[in-house]
Design an enzyme around this catalytic site. Structure first.
Site, PDB file in Angstrom:
ATOM      1  N   ASP A  81       0.247   2.568  -4.657  1.00 62.24           N
ATOM      2  CA  ASP A  81       0.092   2.594  -3.234  1.00 62.24           C
ATOM      3  C   ASP A  81       1.325   2.757  -2.217  1.00 62.24           C
ATOM      4  OD1 ASP A  81      -1.711   2.174  -1.070  1.00 62.24           O
ATOM      5  OD2 ASP A  81      -1.228  -0.214  -0.959  1.00 62.24           O
ATOM      6  N   GLU A 133      -1.723  10.449   3.534  1.00 58.91           N
ATOM      7  CA  GLU A 133      -2.108   9.630   4.943  1.00 58.91           C
ATOM      8  C   GLU A 133      -1.476  10.476   5.869  1.00 58.91           C
ATOM      9  OE1 GLU A 133      -1.176   5.496   7.254  1.00 58.91           O
ATOM     10  OE2 GLU A 133      -0.972   5.581   5.123  1.00 58.91           O
ATOM     11  N   ASN A 230      -5.695  -6.405   0.869  1.00 56.20           N
ATOM     12  CA  ASN A 230      -4.398  -6.961   0.522  1.00 56.20           C
ATOM     13  C   ASN A 230      -4.271  -8.484   1.291  1.00 56.20           C
ATOM     14  OD1 ASN A 230      -1.639  -7.825  -0.015  1.00 56.20           O
ATOM     15  ND2 ASN A 230      -0.739  -5.556   0.331  1.00 56.20           N
TER      16      ASN A 230
END
Length: 282
Positions: A81, A133, A230
Site C-alpha cells: 500500500d 492514484e 486502517n
C-alpha cells in the site's frame, strides 16, 4: 489460498461487492483479518504500507502472510500500500506480494503517468497487479499516512491515465480522508459516477474509517471494488491496550495474553466492514 488481487477485484466487480483491504502492522492484525474473512466466507486483502518497512521485516512478513493464506479457506491477497519508491515495489514483488500500489499523486499528471507506466511494466512481468492514484486523499485525525491536499480525481484525467499506464485498479479521490473525519464527510458520489463511466477497471476507495455505512454501500453500487481500512482497526487495538493497562496497573499481565486479547478487540471492527462490503452483492 494466495491469489492475485486483480482477480479478486474483477470478481467483486462482476458480483457488485467490494473486498476489504486491511492495513496490517504485525502478526495479530494479519491473523485477525484472515480469521474474520474465514468466518464471513469472504476474500480479504492484507495490505502493508511502505511506511512500515522500517519496523516490519518485509521478507519475513510476506512469508508469514503466504503461510496464513495457504492455510485459509478463502482467497487472500498480499498488497503493498502507498509505495513511493521503485525499490520498495521491486522488493515487495521479489518476496511474493500479489499486488502493489505506486502512489504518484504528488506529481503532475504527465509525470505520474510516466512513473506509473514504468512500475506497471515491471510488475506485470512478474505477474503482479498494480494500483495507482490520481487526485489526493486528505489526511484526517488519527492517521499516520502522508499528508494529502484533497484534490479530487478528474474523470477525463482518470480515463487518460488508465489508458496510458495499463494499471489494473485505480484509487479515486472523491472526498474521503485517511483517518477519521474532523467534520461532516463530504463524499462526491456524482463524481464517482462520472469516473465510472469513463474507467472500466476496478475502482478503489481509500479512507473507509468513519465514512457512513450508507455512503460506503453507495460507492460499491457505483463501482468501488476495493476499500481500504486502517484507522478504525488501529483505534480498536490502541483503545483496548489503554484500557488493559489502566485496569491492570498493579498486575504483571503477560504479553501473550495482551496480544491475544488485542487481536480479539480488532476482529469486530473488521467483521463490520467485511459484512458491509459484502452486503451489496447482487
Amino acid at each position: 489460498m494466495l491469489v492475485n488481487t486483480k482477480d479478486m477485484l474483477i470478481a467483486g466487480q462482476k458480483g457488485k461487492y467490494a473486498v476489504a483491504a486491511f492495513n496490517v502492522y504485525n502478526l495479530e492484525t494479519a491473523q485477525a483479518a484472515v480469521r474474520v474473512a474465514e468466518k464471513e466466507n469472504h476474500p480479504v486483502i492484507i495490505a502493508l504500507g511502505e511506511r512500515y518497512f522500517d519496523t516490519v521485516d518485509v521478507e519475513g512478513f510476506a512469508a508469514l502472510v503466504r503461510v496464513l493464506a495457504e492455510k485459509a479457506s478463502v482467497p487472500v491477497s498480499l498488497h503493498l500500500d502507498h509505495a513511493y519508491e521503485k525499490q520498495s515495489i521491486i522488493r515487495a514483488i521479489r518476496c511474493g506480494f500479489t499486488s502493489v500500489m505506486f502512489d504518484g499523486s504528488k506529481f503532475d499528471l504527465e509525470e505520474n503517468m510516466r512513473l506509473t507506466k514504468e512500475i506497471t511494466e515491471i510488475a506485470h512481468m512478474a505477474g503482479v497487479s498494480v494500483e495507482a492514484e490520481i487526485g489526493s486523499v486528505a489526511r484526517g485525525a488519527f492517521s499516520d499516512e502522508e499528508e494529502g491536499d484533497g484534490t479530487l480525481t478528474d474523470p477525463q484525467s482518470a480515463k487518460t491515465f488508465v489508458e496510458e499506464t495499463g494499471v489494473d485498479f485505480l484509487a479515486a479521490s472523491i472526498g474521503t480522508v485517511h483517518g477519521m473525519y474532523t467534520g461532516e464527510p463530504n463524499i462526491n458520489l456524482d463524481l464517482l459516477d462520472e469516473i465510472r463511466e469513463l474507467v472500466g477497471i476496478p475502482l478503489v476507495l481509500h479512507g473507509a474509517s468513519g465514512t457512513p455505512d450508507e455512503i460506503i454501500k453507495q460507492t460499491i453500487a457505483k463501482g468501488i471494488c476495493k476499500i481500504n481500512v486502517n484507522t478504525e482497526v488501529s483505534l480498536a487495538a490502541t483503545s483496548y491496550l489503554q484500557k488493559a493497562f489502566e485496569q491492570d496497573q498493579n498486575k504483571a499481565a503477560h504479553l501473550s495474553v495482551i496480544m491475544a486479547s488485542m487481536q480479539e478487540a480488532m476482529e469486530p471492527v473488521m467483521t463490520k466492514f467485511v459484512r458491509l462490503l459484502f452486503a451489496a452483492k447482487a
